[in-house]
Design a protein around this motif. Sequence first.
Motif, PDB file in Angstrom:
ATOM      1  N   ASN A 112       0.834  -1.206   0.000  1.00  0.00           N
ATOM      2  CA  ASN A 112       0.000   0.000   0.000  1.00  0.00           C
ATOM      3  C   ASN A 112       0.870   1.257   0.000  1.00  0.00           C
ATOM      4  OD1 ASN A 112      -2.358   1.381  -0.148  1.00  0.00           O
ATOM      5  ND2 ASN A 112      -2.812   1.268   2.041  1.00  0.00           N
ATOM      6  N   ILE A 113       1.837   1.297  -0.886  1.00  0.00           N
ATOM      7  CA  ILE A 113       2.765   2.416  -0.997  1.00  0.00           C
ATOM      8  C   ILE A 113       2.079   3.533  -1.772  1.00  0.00           C
ATOM      9  CG2 ILE A 113       4.980   3.179  -1.932  1.00  0.00           C
ATOM     10  CD1 ILE A 113       5.948   0.283  -1.563  1.00  0.00           C
ATOM     11  N   THR A 114       2.110   4.734  -1.229  1.00  0.00           N
ATOM     12  CA  THR A 114       1.496   5.876  -1.904  1.00  0.00           C
ATOM     13  C   THR A 114       2.536   6.973  -2.091  1.00  0.00           C
ATOM     14  OG1 THR A 114       0.813   6.850   0.190  1.00  0.00           O
ATOM     15  CG2 THR A 114      -0.766   5.401  -0.910  1.00  0.00           C
ATOM     16  N   GLY A 115       2.294   7.819  -3.049  1.00  0.00           N
ATOM     17  CA  GLY A 115       3.152   8.974  -3.263  1.00  0.00           C
ATOM     18  C   GLY A 115       4.404   8.703  -4.074  1.00  0.00           C
ATOM     19  N   VAL A 116       4.644   7.474  -4.484  1.00  0.00           N
ATOM     20  CA  VAL A 116       5.859   7.147  -5.226  1.00  0.00           C
ATOM     21  C   VAL A 116       5.611   7.191  -6.729  1.00  0.00           C
ATOM     22  CG1 VAL A 116       7.601   5.381  -5.596  1.00  0.00           C
ATOM     23  CG2 VAL A 116       6.679   5.752  -3.330  1.00  0.00           C
ATOM     24  N   LEU A 117       4.483   6.702  -7.158  1.00  0.00           N
ATOM     25  CA  LEU A 117       4.146   6.650  -8.574  1.00  0.00           C
ATOM     26  C   LEU A 117       3.044   7.679  -8.834  1.00  0.00           C
ATOM     27  CD1 LEU A 117       3.951   2.780  -8.822  1.00  0.00           C
ATOM     28  CD2 LEU A 117       5.860   4.233  -9.469  1.00  0.00           C
ATOM     29  N   PRO A 118       3.412   8.911  -9.170  1.00  0.00           N
ATOM     30  CA  PRO A 118       2.407   9.976  -9.206  1.00  0.00           C
ATOM     31  C   PRO A 118       1.270   9.732 -10.177  1.00  0.00           C
ATOM     32  CG  PRO A 118       4.493  10.746 -10.109  1.00  0.00           C
ATOM     33  CD  PRO A 118       4.722   9.367  -9.563  1.00  0.00           C
ATOM     34  N   ALA A 119       1.536   9.317 -11.391  1.00  0.00           N
ATOM     35  CA  ALA A 119       0.459   9.186 -12.372  1.00  0.00           C
ATOM     36  C   ALA A 119      -0.541   8.114 -11.945  1.00  0.00           C
ATOM     37  CB  ALA A 119       1.033   8.867 -13.741  1.00  0.00           C
ATOM     38  N   ALA A 120      -0.059   6.953 -11.588  1.00  0.00           N
ATOM     39  CA  ALA A 120      -0.948   5.859 -11.193  1.00  0.00           C
ATOM     40  C   ALA A 120      -1.636   6.162  -9.873  1.00  0.00           C
ATOM     41  CB  ALA A 120      -0.164   4.558 -11.096  1.00  0.00           C
ATOM     42  N   GLN A 121      -0.889   6.711  -8.927  1.00  0.00           N
ATOM     43  CA  GLN A 121      -1.469   7.011  -7.624  1.00  0.00           C
ATOM     44  C   GLN A 121      -2.517   8.107  -7.736  1.00  0.00           C
ATOM     45  OE1 GLN A 121      -0.899   5.273  -4.797  1.00  0.00           O
ATOM     46  NE2 GLN A 121      -2.587   6.460  -3.979  1.00  0.00           N
ATOM     47  N   LEU A 122      -2.261   9.111  -8.555  1.00  0.00           N
ATOM     48  CA  LEU A 122      -3.238  10.189  -8.717  1.00  0.00           C
ATOM     49  C   LEU A 122      -4.513   9.680  -9.381  1.00  0.00           C
ATOM     50  CD1 LEU A 122      -0.984  13.197  -9.693  1.00  0.00           C
ATOM     51  CD2 LEU A 122      -2.284  12.895  -7.593  1.00  0.00           C
ATOM     52  N   ARG A 123      -4.384   8.766 -10.329  1.00  0.00           N
ATOM     53  CA  ARG A 123      -5.588   8.190 -10.944  1.00  0.00           C
ATOM     54  C   ARG A 123      -6.403   7.424  -9.913  1.00  0.00           C
ATOM     55  NH1 ARG A 123      -2.172   7.218 -15.493  1.00  0.00           N
ATOM     56  NH2 ARG A 123      -1.728   5.131 -14.730  1.00  0.00           N
ATOM     57  N   ARG A 124      -5.726   6.690  -9.060  1.00  0.00           N
ATOM     58  CA  ARG A 124      -6.430   5.949  -8.005  1.00  0.00           C
ATOM     59  C   ARG A 124      -7.086   6.919  -7.022  1.00  0.00           C
ATOM     60  NH1 ARG A 124      -3.152   1.578  -4.864  1.00  0.00           N
ATOM     61  NH2 ARG A 124      -3.483   0.476  -6.804  1.00  0.00           N
ATOM     62  N   ASP A 125      -6.342   7.933  -6.616  1.00  0.00           N
ATOM     63  CA  ASP A 125      -6.899   8.921  -5.684  1.00  0.00           C
ATOM     64  C   ASP A 125      -8.078   9.657  -6.310  1.00  0.00           C
ATOM     65  OD1 ASP A 125      -4.994   8.146  -3.901  1.00  0.00           O
ATOM     66  OD2 ASP A 125      -3.730   9.928  -4.125  1.00  0.00           O
ATOM     67  N   ASP A 126      -8.003   9.942  -7.621  1.00  0.00           N
ATOM     68  CA  ASP A 126      -9.094  10.607  -8.321  1.00  0.00           C
ATOM     69  C   ASP A 126     -10.346   9.732  -8.312  1.00  0.00           C
ATOM     70  OD1 ASP A 126     -10.320  12.652  -9.935  1.00  0.00           O
ATOM     71  OD2 ASP A 126      -9.967  11.391 -11.693  1.00  0.00           O
ATOM     72  N   ALA A 127     -10.165   8.438  -8.545  1.00  0.00           N
ATOM     73  CA  ALA A 127     -11.307   7.524  -8.554  1.00  0.00           C
ATOM     74  C   ALA A 127     -11.924   7.375  -7.159  1.00  0.00           C
ATOM     75  CB  ALA A 127     -10.876   6.159  -9.078  1.00  0.00           C
ATOM     76  N   ARG A 158       4.396  19.148 -12.936  1.00  0.00           N
ATOM     77  CA  ARG A 158       5.645  19.932 -13.026  1.00  0.00           C
ATOM     78  C   ARG A 158       6.893  19.065 -12.952  1.00  0.00           C
ATOM     79  NH1 ARG A 158       3.691  24.555  -8.880  1.00  0.00           N
ATOM     80  NH2 ARG A 158       2.364  25.685 -10.321  1.00  0.00           N
ATOM     81  N   GLN A 159       6.754  17.850 -12.444  1.00  0.00           N
ATOM     82  CA  GLN A 159       7.912  16.972 -12.307  1.00  0.00           C
ATOM     83  C   GLN A 159       8.444  16.610 -13.684  1.00  0.00           C
ATOM     84  OE1 GLN A 159       9.307  15.855  -9.417  1.00  0.00           O
ATOM     85  NE2 GLN A 159       7.840  17.031  -8.207  1.00  0.00           N
TER      86      GLN A 159
END
Length: 190
Positions: A112-127, A158-159
């Motif tokens: 349950n690692i968060t914050g490492v993979l921005p694109a995938a994690q942001l999509r999950r957080d968005d959902a 920006r990254q």
Amino acid sequence: MRAWRAKGPDDAGADPVRHAVQYRVDREADLERAAQGGATVGEDDAEAAGAPSAAQPRPRMDDRHLWVDTVVDQAIRRGEFDDLPLAGKPIPGLRGTHDPDWWLKSLVERENITGVLPAAQLRRDDAELDETLDREPEESRVRQVVQDFNARVIDARRQLMGGPPVVTPTRDVEREVQRWRERRRAHGIR
């Protein structure tokens, strides 16, 4: 010394090369046991046992796989692979397509690692944002969660890191607060 018997034609390992390797492995094991027990093995015994001497070269690397097969076969006969978890069941997580990053994705999911993979994690957080907002009891906290989400999306854009592009849209704070109120009213929560 252990008596070595040739396998019959009905045995699974009827390969003569495997027999020779098995013979050598058994002899070397006997020599090691004799050396550990304090007994000395004469040079004639070592040559008879198949141990390499100055005149006899060590086994080639090409034959190493035969030695590994022999060791695995011995472990199977001893029953070391019996009663393993998932014995006779499909391995979880295997899919039909090859994904070179399967281990990384499974690690992120398992730990349950968060914050490492921005694109995938942001999509999950968005959902999951609506569910996250529904757990918040106060409007000010809803605004803060949406603002934090938007800040992470903008920061990820920006990254200049490699990887997939960030296509997750930002959320309108006022619109999300309004939707939060409507969902609360629909569930009878004031």
